[in-house]
Design a protein around this motif. Structure first.
Motif, PDB file in Angstrom:
ATOM      1  N   LEU A   5       0.827  -1.203   0.000  1.00 29.68           N
ATOM      2  CA  LEU A   5       0.000   0.000   0.000  1.00 29.68           C
ATOM      3  C   LEU A   5       0.866   1.259   0.000  1.00 29.68           C
ATOM      4  CD1 LEU A   5      -2.939   1.045   0.168  1.00 29.68           C
ATOM      5  CD2 LEU A   5      -2.679   1.032   2.667  1.00 29.68           C
ATOM      6  N   ILE A   6       1.976   1.219   0.750  1.00 31.84           N
ATOM      7  CA  ILE A   6       2.931   2.329   0.790  1.00 31.84           C
ATOM      8  C   ILE A   6       4.257   1.796   0.243  1.00 31.84           C
ATOM      9  CG2 ILE A   6       4.109   4.015   2.266  1.00 31.84           C
ATOM     10  CD1 ILE A   6       1.829   3.562   4.305  1.00 31.84           C
ATOM     11  N   PRO A   7       4.688   2.221  -0.929  1.00 32.52           N
ATOM     12  CA  PRO A   7       5.892   1.631  -1.552  1.00 32.52           C
ATOM     13  C   PRO A   7       7.197   2.202  -1.008  1.00 32.52           C
ATOM     14  CG  PRO A   7       4.955   3.259  -3.015  1.00 32.52           C
ATOM     15  CD  PRO A   7       4.035   3.193  -1.830  1.00 32.52           C
ATOM     16  N   PHE A   8       7.239   2.456   0.287  1.00 31.10           N
ATOM     17  CA  PHE A   8       8.449   2.971   0.936  1.00 31.10           C
ATOM     18  C   PHE A   8       8.623   2.271   2.272  1.00 31.10           C
ATOM     19  CE2 PHE A   8       6.667   6.485  -1.550  1.00 31.10           C
ATOM     20  CZ  PHE A   8       7.750   6.828  -2.349  1.00 31.10           C
ATOM     21  N   SER A   9       9.871   1.950   2.618  1.00 30.62           N
ATOM     22  CA  SER A   9      10.179   1.495   3.958  1.00 30.62           C
ATOM     23  C   SER A   9      10.565   2.700   4.799  1.00 30.62           C
ATOM     24  CB  SER A   9      11.313   0.465   3.919  1.00 30.62           C
ATOM     25  OG  SER A   9      11.544  -0.059   5.211  1.00 30.62           O
ATOM     26  N   TYR A  10      10.881   2.468   6.083  1.00 33.55           N
ATOM     27  CA  TYR A  10      11.177   3.606   6.960  1.00 33.55           C
ATOM     28  C   TYR A  10      12.477   4.303   6.577  1.00 33.55           C
ATOM     29  CZ  TYR A  10      14.459   0.509   9.377  1.00 33.55           C
ATOM     30  OH  TYR A  10      15.498  -0.341   9.677  1.00 33.55           O
ATOM     31  N   ALA A  11      13.393   3.604   5.879  1.00 33.28           N
ATOM     32  CA  ALA A  11      14.674   4.195   5.508  1.00 33.28           C
ATOM     33  C   ALA A  11      14.772   4.517   4.023  1.00 33.28           C
ATOM     34  CB  ALA A  11      15.812   3.259   5.904  1.00 33.28           C
ATOM     35  N   THR A  12      13.695   4.294   3.265  1.00 31.57           N
ATOM     36  CA  THR A  12      13.721   4.526   1.827  1.00 31.57           C
ATOM     37  C   THR A  12      13.690   6.021   1.523  1.00 31.57           C
ATOM     38  OG1 THR A  12      12.502   2.467   1.507  1.00 31.57           O
ATOM     39  CG2 THR A  12      12.642   3.958  -0.372  1.00 31.57           C
ATOM     40  N   ILE A  13      14.606   6.469   0.686  1.00 32.13           N
ATOM     41  CA  ILE A  13      14.656   7.873   0.277  1.00 32.13           C
ATOM     42  C   ILE A  13      14.003   8.006  -1.097  1.00 32.13           C
ATOM     43  CG2 ILE A  13      16.161   9.814  -0.291  1.00 32.13           C
ATOM     44  CD1 ILE A  13      18.204   8.683   1.645  1.00 32.13           C
ATOM     45  N   ASN A  14      13.075   8.927  -1.187  1.00 28.04           N
ATOM     46  CA  ASN A  14      12.418   9.190  -2.467  1.00 28.04           C
ATOM     47  C   ASN A  14      13.254  10.208  -3.245  1.00 28.04           C
ATOM     48  OD1 ASN A  14      10.731   9.608  -4.604  1.00 28.04           O
ATOM     49  ND2 ASN A  14       8.945  10.241  -3.396  1.00 28.04           N
ATOM     50  N   VAL A  21       9.957  18.677  -5.270  1.00 29.12           N
ATOM     51  CA  VAL A  21      10.548  19.835  -4.590  1.00 29.12           C
ATOM     52  C   VAL A  21      11.622  19.325  -3.639  1.00 29.12           C
ATOM     53  CG1 VAL A  21       8.446  21.237  -4.742  1.00 29.12           C
ATOM     54  CG2 VAL A  21       8.796  19.737  -2.772  1.00 29.12           C
ATOM     55  N   PRO A  22      12.514  20.173  -3.165  1.00 28.86           N
ATOM     56  CA  PRO A  22      13.534  19.727  -2.204  1.00 28.86           C
ATOM     57  C   PRO A  22      12.899  19.220  -0.909  1.00 28.86           C
ATOM     58  CG  PRO A  22      14.146  21.846  -3.159  1.00 28.86           C
ATOM     59  CD  PRO A  22      12.739  21.571  -3.598  1.00 28.86           C
ATOM     60  N   ALA A  23      13.528  18.234  -0.299  1.00 30.72           N
ATOM     61  CA  ALA A  23      13.035  17.701   0.975  1.00 30.72           C
ATOM     62  C   ALA A  23      13.271  18.733   2.080  1.00 30.72           C
ATOM     63  CB  ALA A  23      13.756  16.397   1.298  1.00 30.72           C
ATOM     64  N   PRO A  24      12.368  18.784   3.050  1.00 29.19           N
ATOM     65  CA  PRO A  24      11.164  17.957   3.211  1.00 29.19           C
ATOM     66  C   PRO A  24      10.031  18.386   2.288  1.00 29.19           C
ATOM     67  CG  PRO A  24      11.354  19.505   5.029  1.00 29.19           C
ATOM     68  CD  PRO A  24      12.601  19.684   4.203  1.00 29.19           C
ATOM     69  N   ALA A  25       9.433  17.397   1.643  1.00 30.59           N
ATOM     70  CA  ALA A  25       8.376  17.661   0.676  1.00 30.59           C
ATOM     71  C   ALA A  25       7.008  17.555   1.340  1.00 30.59           C
ATOM     72  CB  ALA A  25       8.467  16.671  -0.477  1.00 30.59           C
ATOM     73  N   PRO A  26       6.068  18.407   0.949  1.00 30.42           N
ATOM     74  CA  PRO A  26       4.735  18.373   1.567  1.00 30.42           C
ATOM     75  C   PRO A  26       3.953  17.128   1.146  1.00 30.42           C
ATOM     76  CG  PRO A  26       4.780  19.917  -0.253  1.00 30.42           C
ATOM     77  CD  PRO A  26       6.193  19.461  -0.065  1.00 30.42           C
ATOM     78  N   PHE A  68       1.736  11.617   3.829  1.00 29.26           N
ATOM     79  CA  PHE A  68       2.037  12.485   4.970  1.00 29.26           C
ATOM     80  C   PHE A  68       3.297  13.309   4.722  1.00 29.26           C
ATOM     81  CE2 PHE A  68      -0.341  10.288   8.707  1.00 29.26           C
ATOM     82  CZ  PHE A  68      -1.509  10.350   7.972  1.00 29.26           C
ATOM     83  N   GLY A  69       3.741  13.376   3.473  1.00 27.78           N
ATOM     84  CA  GLY A  69       4.943  14.125   3.143  1.00 27.78           C
ATOM     85  C   GLY A  69       6.206  13.341   3.451  1.00 27.78           C
ATOM     86  N   THR A  70       7.353  14.027   3.338  1.00 27.67           N
ATOM     87  CA  THR A  70       8.643  13.406   3.641  1.00 27.67           C
ATOM     88  C   THR A  70       9.364  14.232   4.691  1.00 27.67           C
ATOM     89  OG1 THR A  70       9.922  14.634   1.984  1.00 27.67           O
ATOM     90  CG2 THR A  70       8.790  12.644   1.241  1.00 27.67           C
ATOM     91  N   ASP A  71      10.385  13.624   5.293  1.00 25.63           N
ATOM     92  CA  ASP A  71      11.194  14.357   6.262  1.00 25.63           C
ATOM     93  C   ASP A  71      12.343  15.051   5.540  1.00 25.63           C
ATOM     94  OD1 ASP A  71      12.958  12.341   5.627  1.00 25.63           O
ATOM     95  OD2 ASP A  71      12.956  11.417   7.606  1.00 25.63           O
ATOM     96  N   GLU A  72      13.299  15.566   6.298  1.00 25.40           N
ATOM     97  CA  GLU A  72      14.377  16.358   5.709  1.00 25.40           C
ATOM     98  C   GLU A  72      15.314  15.530   4.840  1.00 25.40           C
ATOM     99  OE1 GLU A  72      16.391  18.004   9.020  1.00 25.40           O
ATOM    100  OE2 GLU A  72      16.985  16.070   9.875  1.00 25.40           O
ATOM    101  N   GLN A  73      15.278  14.206   4.978  1.00 25.54           N
ATOM    102  CA  GLN A  73      16.121  13.346   4.154  1.00 25.54           C
ATOM    103  C   GLN A  73      15.357  12.703   2.994  1.00 25.54           C
ATOM    104  OE1 GLN A  73      18.688  10.633   6.341  1.00 25.54           O
ATOM    105  NE2 GLN A  73      18.517  11.870   8.197  1.00 25.54           N
ATOM    106  N   GLY A  74      14.112  13.078   2.826  1.00 28.72           N
ATOM    107  CA  GLY A  74      13.313  12.527   1.737  1.00 28.72           C
ATOM    108  C   GLY A  74      12.676  11.188   2.061  1.00 28.72           C
ATOM    109  N   ARG A  75      12.604  10.809   3.338  1.00 26.96           N
ATOM    110  CA  ARG A  75      11.986   9.540   3.729  1.00 26.96           C
ATOM    111  C   ARG A  75      10.508   9.755   4.005  1.00 26.96           C
ATOM    112  NH1 ARG A  75      16.334   8.431   8.423  1.00 26.96           N
ATOM    113  NH2 ARG A  75      15.428  10.460   8.964  1.00 26.96           N
ATOM    114  N   ASP A  76       9.705   8.764   3.658  1.00 27.00           N
ATOM    115  CA  ASP A  76       8.259   8.867   3.795  1.00 27.00           C
ATOM    116  C   ASP A  76       7.861   8.929   5.272  1.00 27.00           C
ATOM    117  OD1 ASP A  76       5.582   8.560   2.248  1.00 27.00           O
ATOM    118  OD2 ASP A  76       5.414   7.149   3.904  1.00 27.00           O
ATOM    119  N   VAL A  77       7.116   9.958   5.647  1.00 23.37           N
ATOM    120  CA  VAL A  77       6.739  10.163   7.051  1.00 23.37           C
ATOM    121  C   VAL A  77       5.771   9.084   7.524  1.00 23.37           C
ATOM    122  CG1 VAL A  77       5.534  11.715   8.628  1.00 23.37           C
ATOM    123  CG2 VAL A  77       7.175  12.638   6.995  1.00 23.37           C
ATOM    124  N   LEU A  78       4.824   8.693   6.691  1.00 21.18           N
ATOM    125  CA  LEU A  78       3.848   7.680   7.097  1.00 21.18           C
ATOM    126  C   LEU A  78       4.525   6.331   7.335  1.00 21.18           C
ATOM    127  CD1 LEU A  78       0.983   6.856   7.668  1.00 21.18           C
ATOM    128  CD2 LEU A  78       0.604   6.557   5.206  1.00 21.18           C
TER     129      LEU A  78
END
Length: 341
Positions: free
Chosen positions: A96-105, A110-115, A122-132
């Motif tokens: 359902l979410i194609p990202f793990s906790y350490a996966t960088i998009n 736009v530059p991370a953190p992305a809305p 739920f957007g990304t954090d400062e390293q481009g990782r999925d917040v959800l």
């Protein structure tokens, strides 16, 4: 198995507290879903169908050569070349979410953190990782840590309180003076010293926090044992030659367990808060670990990205609220003065 009349009354009282009863089911569902985090949020597909064969990358790593690639290294299913090779003769089923906790998009618009967007809900954090994704893994880690710490510390605390309350006298006096001194030690400073000597991890933090959290139940269990050791049936058991260990286990401990179970949800919430606070201050789990405290710290450091702080705050607030409501329901269930109507 049919419940006794006493346990039926307790279960009825628990259900009568609707707020706590539904909080228990909500918390149970969320926790069970978090245990399946790898099936919900992962950068490896759940299943790959390729040339008539089925592969399950979420369970096992496969080399690129399996899907027509050039290298013997584990396949990167997010790579456009590998995806094209697979989809040419098969299909990919993603979580359902194609990202793990350490996966960088790396494909952010736009530059991370992305809305928040359709890709990163739920957007990304400062390293481009999925917040959800980090939220799901962090919730699981926090609850498992809290459960482990609460159960182990309760076991140690009950044992210590039982020895004090049952034997009393000099044993109780010396033990009580030791607890007073031990409780006065600066827990945070000790954690800072430990984290400067060794890299803190799940089990390291668990052991250090256990050294101080076991005292929470000692006073309650000690008082219960002081009261119960003078009951007539306890005196009769000792007069019949039953050993102290058997008297404690069969006749005194069940009375003390009522108070212990009542406090357990509150100890659990305190354990979750302890780990979250340490991660927020930077003395908790190693950097990069999925943690609610780290999510809150990233929100504080990136005020221009409010979705990070809002997600972390509401997750911690809702989790602790559910635990407190469950604790209130358990307290009502075990209160002999309450009857279900």
């Amino acid at each position: 198995m049919k419940l006794s009349a006493l346990n039926q009354r307790r279960l009825a009282n628990f259900k009568a507290n609707r707020r706590g009863y539904w909080s228990f089911w909500i918390m149970a569902v969320l926790f069970v879903l978090s245990l399946c985090a790898e099936l919900i949020a992962n950068d490896a597909p759940l299943m790959v169908s390729y040339k008539g064969s089925l592969y399950f990358p979420v369970i096992k790593d496969y080399p690129e050569t399996t899907f027509g690639g050039d290298f013997d290294t584990p396949a990167d299913y997010r790579d456009a070349t590998i995806k094209a090779l697979i989809e040419k003769d098969g299909s990919i089923t993603w979580p359902l979410i194609p990202f793990s906790y350490a996966t960088i998009n790396f494909n952010l618009p736009v530059p991370a953190p992305a809305p928040p967007s359709s890709v990163n809900i739920f957007g990304t954090d400062e390293q481009g990782r999925d917040v959800l994704a980090r939220l799901i893994y962090g919730f699981r880690l926090s609850v498992l840590f809290g459960l482990t710490l609460a159960i182990v510390s309760s076991f140690v605390g009950v044992a210590a309180g039982a020895v004090q309350g049952y034997f009393g006298g000099l044993t109780d006096l010396l033990f009580q003076r030791f607890i007073e001194i031990w409780s006065g030690l600066p827990q945070l400073f000790i954690l800072i010293i430990v984290s400067s000597v060794i890299v803190p991890g799940f089990w390291t933090l668990l052991i250090v926090l256990l050294l101080f959290s076991w005292t929470a139940l000692v006073g309650v269990v000690r008082a219960e044992f002081y009261r119960a050791r003078n009951f007539d049936y306890v005196r009769a058991a000792k007069a019949l030659g039953m050993s102290d260990r058997m008297v404690i286990a069969k006749h005194v401990l069940p009375n003390a367990m009522v108070a212990t179970v009542t406090f357990l949800p509150f100890i659990l919430s305190g354990s979750v808060v302890a780990l979250t606070s340490l991660d927020f201050l930077g003395f908790g789990l190693p950097p990069g670990s999925p943690s609610l405290g780290e999510l809150l710290r990233e929100g504080k450091e990136n005020l221009q990205a409010p979705w990070i702080a809002i997600t972390g705050f509401f997750t911690v607030a809702i989790t602790l609220t559910l635990m407190v409501f469950i604790g209130e329901a358990v307290r009502d269930a075990l209160d002999p003065r309450k009857t279900f109507k």
